[in-house]
Scaffold this active site. Sequence first.
Site, mmCIF file in Angstrom:
data_model
loop_
_atom_site.group_PDB
_atom_site.id
_atom_site.type_symbol
_atom_site.label_atom_id
_atom_site.label_comp_id
_atom_site.label_asym_id
_atom_site.label_seq_id
_atom_site.Cartn_x
_atom_site.Cartn_y
_atom_site.Cartn_z
ATOM 1 N N ARG A 184 0.833 -1.206 0.000
ATOM 2 C CA ARG A 184 0.000 0.000 0.000
ATOM 3 C C ARG A 184 0.867 1.255 0.000
ATOM 4 N NH1 ARG A 184 -4.475 0.346 4.569
ATOM 5 N NH2 ARG A 184 -2.672 0.944 5.820
ATOM 6 N N GLU A 235 -16.065 6.746 4.038
ATOM 7 C CA GLU A 235 -15.178 6.461 5.169
ATOM 8 C C GLU A 235 -15.842 6.882 6.475
ATOM 9 O OE1 GLU A 235 -11.804 5.455 5.442
ATOM 10 O OE2 GLU A 235 -11.126 5.481 3.371
ATOM 11 N N LYS A 251 -2.582 6.835 1.197
ATOM 12 C CA LYS A 251 -2.480 7.189 2.624
ATOM 13 C C LYS A 251 -1.565 8.401 2.765
ATOM 14 C CE LYS A 251 -2.607 4.697 6.985
ATOM 15 N NZ LYS A 251 -4.060 4.615 7.207
#
Length: 340
Positions: free
Chosen positions: A82, A220, A184
């Site tokens: 990720r 989210e 992220k």
Amino acid sequence: MAKVDLDWGKLSFSYMKTDYRYISHWKNGAWDKGSLVTENTVTIAEGSTALHYGQQCFEGLKAYTRADGKIQLFRPDRNAARMNATADRMVMPHVPEEKFIDACMQVVKANEKWVPPHGTGATLYLRPWLVGVGDNIGVKPAPEYLFGVFCIPVGPYFKEGLKPVNFMTSDYDRAAPRGTGAAKVGGNYAASLMPHEEAVHKGFADCIYLDPATHTKIEEVGAANFFGITKAGAFVTPLSPSILPSITKYSLLQVAKDNFGMKTEERDVYIDRLDEFAEAGACGTAAVITPIGGIFHAGKLHVFHSESETGPVTRKLYDTLVGIQYGDLPAPAGWIRVVE
Ligand SMILES: *Cc1c(COP(=O)(O)O)cnc(C)c1O
């Protein structure tokens, strides 16, 4: 190994300076070997892209002490993958998977006295980070990069066991439809600070972000992913290119399917169709699962299982995943990396 004298079960999620952290420098197309250092500050160029243009990212994962005293990491390869997916989006160099995992292992070993013992509910939280540095002023990728990993012991998120909390939907967006929602990066977090404060001010744990294009679908829950358990017992989680793909979420999805034979679906979750769910939760590394008591939207609080009690399916998914993470239950192949 003698441990530091801490009340492990009472620790919160707050910064604490541990003994060692890892740092590596990328320059002229290559990473240096990297090393453990004791100082917890970094000195970077004033023109660093990380400071001006948000060219940076981070990861979060945990080390767990098993009943036999061995320490293990949970799916660090997924965090490495990720981080590299985020690095692509931010035009930063990859940190090779072996380097990423080796850095985490070195940090855990060097700080072994800070790793919470088994049975305390506490864990060692690892924070890898990757930032653009070096002399620069124009909007372009940095000439140099730093990759670091530090760690802090953190207590159980819920000190008195799983407890549902309420959330409210936000009028703000955290990421654009084709923006950086799936990466992220700190910018998404910077954008979430104000909506978070507003939600807390109104008495909620955090806010729920709806899809930025239509504001009709859940994306989210604060900085965690959403899941719902339908009245027919299926595990449902939203699918969208602006959601950060939670490793906890995909692990729960697999546990739901493989351990409990549940049907699993990744699909749209409409905010005006919450009554399809018997239970709901938010998931991420920090808390594993935060049961959602209710969601306040359009002037009404929609309560799922209960505002005060965790639903049975949420609880069994939580217990199973946490059992796997602490080494008390068998893990699917490849999920565990023992620190040696
Ligand atoms: C990190 C993060 C999550 C949770 O991911 P995990 O891999 O489960 O820790 C969810 N949403 C956002 C926005 C995140 O940054």
